[in-house]
Structure formats: structure tokens, C-alpha cells
Design a protein around this motif. Structure first.
Motif, PDB file in Angstrom:
ATOM      1  N   TYR A 173      -5.734  -5.573 -11.686  1.00  0.00           N
ATOM      2  CA  TYR A 173      -6.404  -7.165 -10.707  1.00  0.00           C
ATOM      3  C   TYR A 173      -5.544  -6.881  -9.409  1.00  0.00           C
ATOM      4  N   THR A 174      -4.315  -6.543 -10.034  1.00  0.00           N
ATOM      5  CA  THR A 174      -3.078  -6.270  -9.134  1.00  0.00           C
ATOM      6  C   THR A 174      -3.509  -5.606  -7.775  1.00  0.00           C
ATOM      7  N   ALA A 175      -4.378  -3.747  -7.950  1.00  0.00           N
ATOM      8  CA  ALA A 175      -4.934  -3.510  -7.021  1.00  0.00           C
ATOM      9  C   ALA A 175      -6.179  -3.697  -6.033  1.00  0.00           C
ATOM     10  N   LEU A 189      -6.626  -7.250  -5.125  1.00  0.00           N
ATOM     11  CA  LEU A 189      -5.341  -7.701  -4.216  1.00  0.00           C
ATOM     12  C   LEU A 189      -4.981  -7.659  -3.189  1.00  0.00           C
ATOM     13  N   GLN A 190      -4.342  -6.095  -3.335  1.00  0.00           N
ATOM     14  CA  GLN A 190      -3.734  -5.312  -2.741  1.00  0.00           C
ATOM     15  C   GLN A 190      -5.001  -4.649  -1.332  1.00  0.00           C
ATOM     16  N   LEU A 191      -5.988  -4.487  -2.113  1.00  0.00           N
ATOM     17  CA  LEU A 191      -7.616  -3.929  -1.030  1.00  0.00           C
ATOM     18  C   LEU A 191      -7.801  -4.903   0.033  1.00  0.00           C
ATOM     19  N   LYS A 202      -5.502  -7.127   1.052  1.00  0.00           N
ATOM     20  CA  LYS A 202      -4.577  -7.339   1.683  1.00  0.00           C
ATOM     21  C   LYS A 202      -5.074  -5.529   3.037  1.00  0.00           C
ATOM     22  N   GLY A 203      -5.942  -5.385   2.804  1.00  0.00           N
ATOM     23  CA  GLY A 203      -5.638  -4.004   4.107  1.00  0.00           C
ATOM     24  C   GLY A 203      -6.054  -4.447   5.545  1.00  0.00           C
ATOM     25  N   ASP A 248      -3.375  -4.511 -13.583  1.00  0.00           N
ATOM     26  CA  ASP A 248      -3.252  -3.338 -12.659  1.00  0.00           C
ATOM     27  C   ASP A 248      -4.648  -3.308 -11.803  1.00  0.00           C
TER      28      ASP A 248
END
Length: 131
Positions: free
Chosen positions: A122-124, A126-128, A130-131, A120
Motif C-alpha cells: 500500500y505504501t509503495a 502511494l509512492q507511485l 506521487k511520482g 508495504d
């Protein structure tokens, strides 16, 4: 320590605890296995864990077998009974095995939770990005 290290270390814990549960399950399954008094009783299996070779996590270092003496029980109707009516059963304490099984199960679940939380995180991350 990186997120990947956390996943790897917890993964080693999952493997060790799975093998521990397998050994305990084998012991429980054979607690009522009768043998002739002239033969060895089922020998309980105990997992020996230690530090992994790379210093990250744990590993199974070996399996230790319990005693083969067992306990003799008077069962003259048992087809395996000797001339005096005795058979041999493993000397395995069911309450100790059940306690070990619960401990191994909880440790297994804890290591899986660590893997899930690290995934979770690591996924978070990655989302940062993209921002």
C-alpha cells in the motif's frame, strides 16, 4: 481482493491465534494444579475457530472444555490428599500443548507478516501516485 481486505483477513487470523495461544498458555499454567479427588480437575480449554460471519477471515466460534475427570496421583503428603492419599490433577498432555503453542505462534507470526507485506504494498502504491 484489495490490499485492505488482506489486512482485514490477516487481522482476524491474528485475533484467533492470540486467543488460541491464551487458551494453550492457560492449560500449560494449570497442568500441575492439584485438587481434591471429590472435586473436578482443571478443564483444558480448546479454541474452536471457523469462518467469519462476513466470509472474510476467521473467527472464534467457541471454547470447548476438556474432561473434568483428571488423573489421580498418590501423594499422601499433599494437603489436598484424601484419606487414601490421592489427589487429582488435570489430564493435560504437556507435549500436545507445547505443539499447539508452537503452531499458534507460527500462525500468529504468519498473519502479522501478511499485514506487514500488505502495508508495504500500500505504501509503495502511494509512492507511485506521487511520482
Amino acid at each position: 481482493m484489495s490490499i485492505f481486505d488482506a489486512i482485514g483477513i490477516a487481522g482476524t487470523g491474528v485475533t484467533v491465534n492470540r486467543k488460541w495461544m491464551d487458551a494453550v498458555s492457560d492449560n500449560i499454567a494449570n497442568v500441575n494444579t492439584a485438587t481434591r479427588t471429590s472435586e473436578d480437575a482443571f478443564r483444558a480449554r480448546y479454541v474452536v475457530a471457523g469462518e467469519a460471519g462476513d466470509g472474510k477471515g476467521t473467527a472464534v466460534r467457541g471454547i470447548v472444555l476438556g474432561g473434568s475427570e483428571g488423573r489421580t496421583v498418590y501423594e499422601p503428603d499433599n494437603p489436598l490428599a484424601d484419606q487414601d492419599g490421592y489427589v487429582k490433577y488435570p489430564d493435560i498432555d504437556m507435549s500436545t500443548q507445547m505443539t499447539s503453542l508452537i503452531m499458534a505462534q507460527r500462525a500468529y507470526q504468519s498473519n502479522l507478516a501478511v499485514i506487514d507485506r500488505a502495508k508495504d504494498a500500500y505504501t509503495a502504491a502511494l509512492q507511485l501516485g506521487k511520482g
